[in-house]
Motif scaffolding. Sequence first.
Motif, PDB file in Angstrom:
ATOM      1  N   THR A   3     -13.234 -14.837   1.634  1.00  0.00           N
ATOM      2  CA  THR A   3     -12.988 -14.182   2.922  1.00  0.00           C
ATOM      3  C   THR A   3     -11.545 -13.734   3.083  1.00  0.00           C
ATOM      4  O   THR A   3     -11.208 -13.134   4.112  1.00  0.00           O
ATOM      5  N   GLY A  40     -10.406 -11.433   1.405  1.00  0.00           N
ATOM      6  CA  GLY A  40     -10.447 -10.006   1.116  1.00  0.00           C
ATOM      7  C   GLY A  40     -10.115  -9.644  -0.315  1.00  0.00           C
ATOM      8  O   GLY A  40      -9.703  -8.508  -0.560  1.00  0.00           O
ATOM      9  N   LEU A  77     -10.182  -5.698  -1.169  1.00  0.00           N
ATOM     10  CA  LEU A  77     -11.261  -5.011  -0.455  1.00  0.00           C
ATOM     11  C   LEU A  77     -10.692  -4.319   0.778  1.00  0.00           C
ATOM     12  O   LEU A  77     -10.602  -4.914   1.859  1.00  0.00           O
ATOM     13  N   LEU A 133     -11.009  -6.148   4.370  1.00  0.00           N
ATOM     14  CA  LEU A 133     -12.280  -6.706   4.803  1.00  0.00           C
ATOM     15  C   LEU A 133     -12.542  -8.025   4.082  1.00  0.00           C
ATOM     16  O   LEU A 133     -12.378  -8.115   2.860  1.00  0.00           O
ATOM     17  N   GLY A 142     -14.686 -10.775   2.364  1.00  0.00           N
ATOM     18  CA  GLY A 142     -15.983 -10.831   1.685  1.00  0.00           C
ATOM     19  C   GLY A 142     -16.743 -12.101   2.037  1.00  0.00           C
ATOM     20  O   GLY A 142     -16.224 -13.212   1.903  1.00  0.00           O
ATOM     21  N   SER A 143     -17.975 -11.952   2.474  1.00  0.00           N
ATOM     22  CA  SER A 143     -18.807 -13.099   2.846  1.00  0.00           C
ATOM     23  C   SER A 143     -19.993 -13.312   1.904  1.00  0.00           C
ATOM     24  O   SER A 143     -20.559 -14.401   1.875  1.00  0.00           O
ATOM     25  N   ILE A 165     -20.991  -5.898  -2.083  1.00  0.00           N
ATOM     26  CA  ILE A 165     -20.214  -6.840  -1.280  1.00  0.00           C
ATOM     27  C   ILE A 165     -20.672  -6.748   0.173  1.00  0.00           C
ATOM     28  O   ILE A 165     -20.779  -5.649   0.734  1.00  0.00           O
ATOM     29  N   THR A 196     -19.465  -8.046   3.951  1.00  0.00           N
ATOM     30  CA  THR A 196     -18.205  -8.467   4.564  1.00  0.00           C
ATOM     31  C   THR A 196     -18.438  -9.205   5.879  1.00  0.00           C
ATOM     32  O   THR A 196     -19.530  -9.174   6.453  1.00  0.00           O
ATOM     33  N   GLU A 197     -17.365  -9.851   6.344  1.00  0.00           N
ATOM     34  CA  GLU A 197     -17.416 -10.545   7.633  1.00  0.00           C
ATOM     35  C   GLU A 197     -17.529  -9.567   8.790  1.00  0.00           C
ATOM     36  O   GLU A 197     -18.010  -9.924   9.863  1.00  0.00           O
ATOM     37  N   GLN A 198     -17.081  -8.339   8.595  1.00  0.00           N
ATOM     38  CA  GLN A 198     -17.154  -7.320   9.647  1.00  0.00           C
ATOM     39  C   GLN A 198     -18.521  -6.642   9.697  1.00  0.00           C
ATOM     40  O   GLN A 198     -18.719  -5.732  10.507  1.00  0.00           O
TER      41      GLN A 198
END
Length: 583
Positions: free
Chosen positions: A299, A301, A320, A331, A333-334, A349, A351-353
């Motif tokens: 996370t 990024g 990222l 961003l 990464g989740s 990928i 992402t958290e967003q």
Amino acid sequence: MGFSLRGSYHSSVAFVYTKKRSEFGKHCKFTNGETQILESILPTDIYDENYLQRNPVVTGIDTTPYYSETEVNTERVVMKNTSMQHIEGGWPKDVDFTEQSDVKRYRKKVEKDEDYQYAMKTLVPMVERCMKQNNTVNIYEEYFDYETKHYSEPPFAMGLAVFRDPSPVTRSATSVNWHPDGGKLAVSYAVKTFQDERLSKMPSSSYIWDVTNSNKPIVELISSSPLTCLRYNHKSSDTLVGGSYNGTISYYDLRKPNGPAGKCRPTECSLVEKSHHDPVSDVFWVSSKTGHQCVSLSTDGTMLWWDTRKLDEPIDSLILDADGKGGGMRLGGSSMEYSTEAGPTKFLIGTEQGIVMSVNLRNKKTNNGITIFDTGAGKHHGPIRTIQRNPTHNKYFVTVGDWSARIWSEDMKTPIITTPYQSSVMTSGCWSPTRAGLFYITRSDGVLDIWDIGHSQNEVAYSHKVSDTSLSSISIEGNSQGGGKLVAVGDANGIVSLLEVCDSLAQPQPNEKSSVNAIFERESKREKNLEVREREMKRAKAQEEERRKREEDRSEDDADDNESEMLRRLEEDFFAAIKSEND
């Protein structure tokens, strides 16, 4: 005939009772009569000196009989698995079978022996006869291949076993990964909640379980920090790689446990200052010549590539960014997906967003190989918990996040299929390895949903209540060649439930691959048409605004012309009036 009874208290007193024999054995006959006082005992104070009076006196009287309850529990049977290894034998003492030169030399010596030649001449005709029989009749031939199975029963799933975290501290089963050959589960346990009270006393061990023995794990994986993700190496099933809560990467070789029996310490571990700055979200083995390379996502990024033979520092890294050039928003990464069938250099990928990203290392010169999918209405409203390609149609993939799951195509920037929003948050998901249109979704209310795209895109095909707490991870045993019946689901209390689904949810249906591919193609074409329609509407709107602006400019010019004409007339009238007055 009479019968007499005699009883005596003193020898001088006698009582004779006489009754006929026919009157014996009769039932008693009760009748109502007047009340009679048989004895009356009056109160007296003679015995007061022998007793002490209690005042007040509380006495409970109950006619219910008293029972005693005891519990007995037998000793728990602890089962232990042992193994035996067979090695090649039968060689003479002077021959080392591990040395190819000694083996070849001994074989040449034996082949020259007359007894060996005679034995071979005797055995060859027998073996030849058996081989001819096998070639004549195919005992594995399947008849009636055209027959298809029709399942009339509704879908169902049943629990087989429960694997509980041995730790006294409640931890979440953050990831579940099946052994490539099946039969074993690698489960990582951690608490990923930021500044949780359990972090100070949380143990860092993860475990490998045998599905036939849920009492005790077969291997304990020891690490300096709790593992948040864990994955087997498909090329070498005795090796694993795991990502930790402190951002480090650990490499395990079960052939070199580096610890006491039943425990395995990491063979290699990355340095904290050279690793991720946030917990590792996911880790994958990547295609390489040596089979020792892996990639991790966090996370913070960044994506880091590692060589497990030397984890001192990463061999490559990627940031990222939203614009892919390093100047946009980073961003976190989740979730991550990697499949060699889709391409050895392609990564997906989540992402958290809630934005989906595609990374292609072959196009690294262009925006670092990063492609951003829809950032508008098509993205998720929260972190993407799972992103995975369809095992049959690699061009399509599913993302799980917020309250819905969405299916995407690499050719489209927007999702082609979106499930209806559910009442509970979706926590993870995965495709069925055997059925092209079936995928599993876990929810925060402890329910496992099974969606069948070929049957319905708006309704869940089957829901199963697994736990009273939130589910956290899921993995299914098998691949495209077989399996798909055993489902391992982990929850927030560290309990991994092993489920077995029915044949209708595991066995591929007739023409399922082609029908699901047709559905994906149809939805992709519909989405393309909608995009074209949206572009046309935007173009028409822009043209309309431009036309309106031109008309407004023209009307303003006309107004200016009218005003100047009016001023000119007024000026002429003014000078004409002055001239007439002078005359």
